[in-house]
Write a protein that holds these residues in place. Structure first.
Motif, mmCIF file in Angstrom:
data_model
loop_
_atom_site.group_PDB
_atom_site.id
_atom_site.type_symbol
_atom_site.label_atom_id
_atom_site.label_comp_id
_atom_site.label_asym_id
_atom_site.label_seq_id
_atom_site.Cartn_x
_atom_site.Cartn_y
_atom_site.Cartn_z
ATOM 1 N N LEU A 141 35.066 -11.684 54.840
ATOM 2 C CA LEU A 141 34.562 -11.199 56.077
ATOM 3 C C LEU A 141 33.884 -9.741 55.342
ATOM 4 O O LEU A 141 34.371 -8.691 55.868
ATOM 5 C CB LEU A 141 34.847 -11.068 57.114
ATOM 6 N N GLN A 142 32.204 -9.812 55.060
ATOM 7 C CA GLN A 142 31.673 -8.658 54.492
ATOM 8 C C GLN A 142 31.852 -7.385 55.105
ATOM 9 O O GLN A 142 31.434 -6.081 55.055
ATOM 10 C CB GLN A 142 30.431 -8.879 54.073
ATOM 11 N N ARG A 143 30.972 -7.441 56.828
ATOM 12 C CA ARG A 143 31.284 -6.660 57.274
ATOM 13 C C ARG A 143 32.538 -6.039 58.191
ATOM 14 O O ARG A 143 32.067 -4.555 58.138
ATOM 15 C CB ARG A 143 30.464 -6.194 58.648
ATOM 16 N N GLU A 144 33.504 -6.084 57.564
ATOM 17 C CA GLU A 144 34.513 -6.383 58.439
ATOM 18 C C GLU A 144 35.497 -5.500 57.052
ATOM 19 O O GLU A 144 36.725 -4.177 57.384
ATOM 20 C CB GLU A 144 35.903 -6.637 58.765
ATOM 21 N N LYS A 145 35.063 -5.570 55.887
ATOM 22 C CA LYS A 145 35.815 -5.872 54.496
ATOM 23 C C LYS A 145 37.503 -6.135 54.155
ATOM 24 O O LYS A 145 38.545 -5.588 54.081
ATOM 25 C CB LYS A 145 35.570 -4.266 54.235
ATOM 26 N N ARG A 146 37.314 -7.558 55.233
ATOM 27 C CA ARG A 146 38.693 -8.217 55.378
ATOM 28 C C ARG A 146 38.805 -9.974 54.087
ATOM 29 O O ARG A 146 37.305 -10.303 54.514
ATOM 30 C CB ARG A 146 39.248 -8.020 56.618
ATOM 31 N N ALA A 147 39.641 -10.096 53.964
ATOM 32 C CA ALA A 147 39.535 -11.359 53.280
ATOM 33 C C ALA A 147 40.932 -12.306 53.853
ATOM 34 O O ALA A 147 41.651 -11.903 54.202
ATOM 35 C CB ALA A 147 39.280 -11.183 51.462
ATOM 36 N N LEU A 148 40.334 -13.113 53.828
ATOM 37 C CA LEU A 148 41.643 -14.099 54.317
ATOM 38 C C LEU A 148 42.397 -15.356 53.870
ATOM 39 O O LEU A 148 40.363 -15.740 52.873
ATOM 40 C CB LEU A 148 41.498 -14.560 55.644
ATOM 41 N N TYR A 149 42.947 -16.617 53.243
ATOM 42 C CA TYR A 149 43.225 -17.184 51.824
ATOM 43 C C TYR A 149 43.659 -18.457 53.242
ATOM 44 O O TYR A 149 44.942 -18.079 53.830
ATOM 45 C CB TYR A 149 43.685 -16.882 50.770
ATOM 46 N N LEU A 154 44.639 -11.144 53.839
ATOM 47 C CA LEU A 154 45.205 -10.303 52.776
ATOM 48 C C LEU A 154 45.030 -8.505 52.803
ATOM 49 O O LEU A 154 43.879 -8.441 53.568
ATOM 50 C CB LEU A 154 44.170 -10.537 51.146
ATOM 51 N N ALA A 155 46.090 -8.350 52.507
ATOM 52 C CA ALA A 155 46.301 -6.830 52.821
ATOM 53 C C ALA A 155 46.145 -5.946 51.508
ATOM 54 O O ALA A 155 46.544 -6.387 50.756
ATOM 55 C CB ALA A 155 47.519 -6.694 52.679
ATOM 56 N N LEU A 156 44.005 -6.059 51.596
ATOM 57 C CA LEU A 156 43.455 -5.895 50.474
ATOM 58 C C LEU A 156 43.679 -4.506 50.650
ATOM 59 O O LEU A 156 43.190 -3.560 51.608
ATOM 60 C CB LEU A 156 42.568 -6.438 50.054
ATOM 61 N N THR A 157 43.236 -3.449 49.619
ATOM 62 C CA THR A 157 42.706 -2.207 49.092
ATOM 63 C C THR A 157 41.391 -2.677 49.607
ATOM 64 O O THR A 157 40.741 -3.317 49.310
ATOM 65 C CB THR A 157 42.715 -1.219 48.336
ATOM 66 N N TYR A 200 45.912 -6.326 38.861
ATOM 67 C CA TYR A 200 47.414 -7.109 39.103
ATOM 68 C C TYR A 200 47.761 -7.121 40.429
ATOM 69 O O TYR A 200 48.065 -7.675 41.378
ATOM 70 C CB TYR A 200 48.273 -5.725 38.692
ATOM 71 N N ALA A 201 47.590 -5.831 41.369
ATOM 72 C CA ALA A 201 47.513 -5.896 42.693
ATOM 73 C C ALA A 201 46.900 -7.093 43.639
ATOM 74 O O ALA A 201 46.785 -7.535 44.463
ATOM 75 C CB ALA A 201 47.159 -3.921 43.066
#
Length: 230
Positions: A141-149, A154-157, A200-201
């Motif tokens: 989700l580019q606008r929200e800067k979030r990713a899901l699998y 996903l707890a991404l920085t 790695y993270a």
């Protein structure tokens, strides 16, 4: 307002002109690669997700129109092509546009105008980029800067999301280490260990969500996304 960094491929066989353009773009803190031949231009443009390709028509090995056609057919996304040439006849311009060129700038040109045209082409390209990217079970989700699998967040920085987006945009092609570092840190990247740590993270977050070996290392190049069962 400062310009957002762009990634540009400069295709020009004249060494003086190429150096002037690359130095100017570097001065804007943009990332500029150079190709002096059509073959190298096609190779780079089909491996790296550039924002704009600056393409000279008069190349020593392959006609610039054929290079434009190959890039449009084989690049991982529809990268804008700005043709740079001394051919200023209407027929020459028409052939260029028919082969897929997005804009045309006649030599000699003002480097400031070149930068403005690059920005306009890059913005135009972004208008056609969906705010949601789907690659198999991975959703960005580019606008929200979030990713899901598989619908698992996903707890991404912020850097982790930038790296994942860059890799997914280039899929199925690999992205070089230098291009990834420029995406995150611009013209002043830290040492390569910082990139390794963030990769790695990112891998660990994907593994926790069930994505094993989704980001693979390409020796002496960089990294590539691999989807399950593909």
């Amino acid at each position: 307002m400062p310009r957002s960094p762009l990634s540009i491929l400069v295709v020009e066989d004249h060494p003086t002109i190429a150096r002037q353009v690359v130095d100017f773009l570097d001065g804007l803190n943009w990332h500029a690669d150079h190709a002096a031949t059509g073959a190298l231009a096609i190779d780079l443009a089909t491996r790296e997700p550039y924002d704009v390709v600056l393409l000279d028509l008069n190349l020593p090995d392959v006609d610039g129109l054929a290079v434009c056609r190959a890039i449009k057919q084989r690049a991982p996304r529809n990268v804008p092509v700005l043709m740079l040439t001394a051919r200023d006849a209407f027929e020459d311009k028409a052939r260029g546009f028919h082969e897929g060129a997005d804009d045309y700038l006649t030599k000699p040109f003002d480097l400031r105008e070149l930068a403005l045209r690059c920005e306009a082409l890059a913005r135009r390209g972004q208008l056609h980029v969906s705010q949601q990217m789907q690659l198999g079970p991975l959703t960005l989700l580019q606008r929200e800067k979030r990713a899901l699998y598989n619908s698992t967040p996903l707890a991404l920085t912020q850097i982790g999301f930038q790296l994942l987006l860059k890799l997914c945009t280039a899929y199925p092609q690999a992205v070089s280490r230098s291009a990834l570092m420029h995406e995150v840190w611009g013209a002043n990247p830290p040492d390569s260990d910082a990139l390794k740590s963030h990769i790695y993270a990112l891998r660990k977050q994907l593994e926790r969500a069930g994505a094993e070996q989704m980001i693979v290392t390409i020796p002496q190049l960089g990294y590539r996304v691999v989807l399950p069962d593909v």
